[in-house]
Write a protein that holds these residues in place. Structure first.
Motif, mmCIF file in Angstrom:
data_model
loop_
_atom_site.group_PDB
_atom_site.id
_atom_site.type_symbol
_atom_site.label_atom_id
_atom_site.label_comp_id
_atom_site.label_asym_id
_atom_site.label_seq_id
_atom_site.Cartn_x
_atom_site.Cartn_y
_atom_site.Cartn_z
ATOM 1 N N ARG A 1 3.097 13.836 -36.881
ATOM 2 C CA ARG A 1 1.989 14.657 -36.413
ATOM 3 C C ARG A 1 2.455 16.095 -36.372
ATOM 4 O O ARG A 1 3.645 16.375 -36.259
ATOM 5 N N LYS A 2 1.517 17.013 -36.481
ATOM 6 C CA LYS A 2 1.863 18.429 -36.402
ATOM 7 C C LYS A 2 2.155 18.787 -34.957
ATOM 8 O O LYS A 2 1.451 18.362 -34.053
ATOM 9 N N THR B 1 1.794 25.101 -32.703
ATOM 10 C CA THR B 1 0.521 25.689 -32.317
ATOM 11 C C THR B 1 0.245 26.873 -33.236
ATOM 12 O O THR B 1 1.138 27.664 -33.512
ATOM 13 N N ILE B 2 -0.986 26.959 -33.717
ATOM 14 C CA ILE B 2 -1.367 28.067 -34.599
ATOM 15 C C ILE B 2 -2.499 28.857 -33.953
ATOM 16 O O ILE B 2 -3.156 28.384 -33.025
ATOM 17 N N TRP C 1 -11.219 28.862 -42.383
ATOM 18 C CA TRP C 1 -10.439 29.330 -41.244
ATOM 19 C C TRP C 1 -9.186 30.014 -41.760
ATOM 20 O O TRP C 1 -8.531 29.513 -42.679
ATOM 21 N N ALA D 1 -5.569 30.825 -40.712
ATOM 22 C CA ALA D 1 -4.581 30.399 -39.726
ATOM 23 C C ALA D 1 -3.371 31.313 -39.783
ATOM 24 O O ALA D 1 -3.000 31.814 -40.844
ATOM 25 N N PHE E 1 -10.022 21.751 -41.553
ATOM 26 C CA PHE E 1 -9.593 22.332 -40.278
ATOM 27 C C PHE E 1 -10.029 21.460 -39.105
ATOM 28 O O PHE E 1 -9.242 21.141 -38.218
ATOM 29 N N LYS E 2 -11.290 21.047 -39.111
ATOM 30 C CA LYS E 2 -11.825 20.245 -38.001
ATOM 31 C C LYS E 2 -11.174 18.874 -37.908
ATOM 32 O O LYS E 2 -11.081 18.310 -36.825
ATOM 33 N N THR F 1 -7.992 18.360 -38.715
ATOM 34 C CA THR F 1 -6.561 18.559 -38.526
ATOM 35 C C THR F 1 -6.190 19.196 -37.192
ATOM 36 O O THR F 1 -5.154 18.886 -36.621
ATOM 37 N N TYR F 2 -7.030 20.094 -36.695
ATOM 38 C CA TYR F 2 -6.683 20.874 -35.512
ATOM 39 C C TYR F 2 -7.677 20.659 -34.379
ATOM 40 O O TYR F 2 -8.848 20.404 -34.615
ATOM 41 N N GLU G 1 -8.730 22.525 -30.539
ATOM 42 C CA GLU G 1 -8.547 23.705 -29.696
ATOM 43 C C GLU G 1 -7.756 23.331 -28.442
ATOM 44 O O GLU G 1 -7.971 22.274 -27.851
ATOM 45 N N ASP H 1 0.187 18.990 -25.204
ATOM 46 C CA ASP H 1 -0.109 19.823 -26.377
ATOM 47 C C ASP H 1 -0.001 21.314 -26.141
ATOM 48 O O ASP H 1 0.045 22.082 -27.086
#
Length: 128
Positions: free
Chosen positions: A6-7, A10-11, A51, A53, A68-69, A71-72, A74, A119
């Motif tokens: 998993r990533k 934080t971006i 997006w 990043a 994006f939605k 993978t990431y 908020e 997170d």
């Protein structure tokens, strides 16, 4: 054997809305009718809704909205008092579950605290 990852970084990310103002703010440049972003791999065409990043080393890349939605997510925004509590518990080597026996949290707060603990978080701005 295949392993799963998993990533963890934080971006920062901001969505391009197709306007010149948004392009200027995101550092895009116009070429042959399209907007482009300079990345580590070269120039990348950026479409409306993408997006932009920014990674941990200041590098930039564009991500399609649907990717994006998927993978990431908020980071949660939490009050300063919760931040102080999380940091105090972590500094004293408490386990995550111990924070819930110390304070009286409702279910939604417990989920938010757990996400923030694992997170990361953004501190809620204080209002006067």
């Amino acid at each position: 054997m295949i392993k799963f990852y998993r990533k963890t970084a934080t971006i920062k990310a901001e969505q391009f809305d197709g306007t010149k103002q948004s392009a200027d703010q995101l550092g895009l440049f116009k070429y042959r009718g399209g907007w482009y972003l300079e990345t580590l791999e070269g120039s990348m065409l950026v479409s409306n809704g993408y997006w932009i990043a920014t990674g941990v080393n200041g590098e930039h890349w564009a991500i399609a909205d649907d990717v994006f939605k998927q993978t990431y997510a908020e980071l949660p925004v939490i009050p300063r008092v919760w931040v102080d509590t999380i940091e105090r518990f972590k500094a004293n080597h408490y386990r995550l579950d111990e924070i819930f026996t110390e304070w009286d949290w409702n279910y939604d707060e417990q989920e938010l605290i757990a996400r923030a603990w694992l997170d990361g978080y953004v501190v809620e701005e204080e209002h006067d």
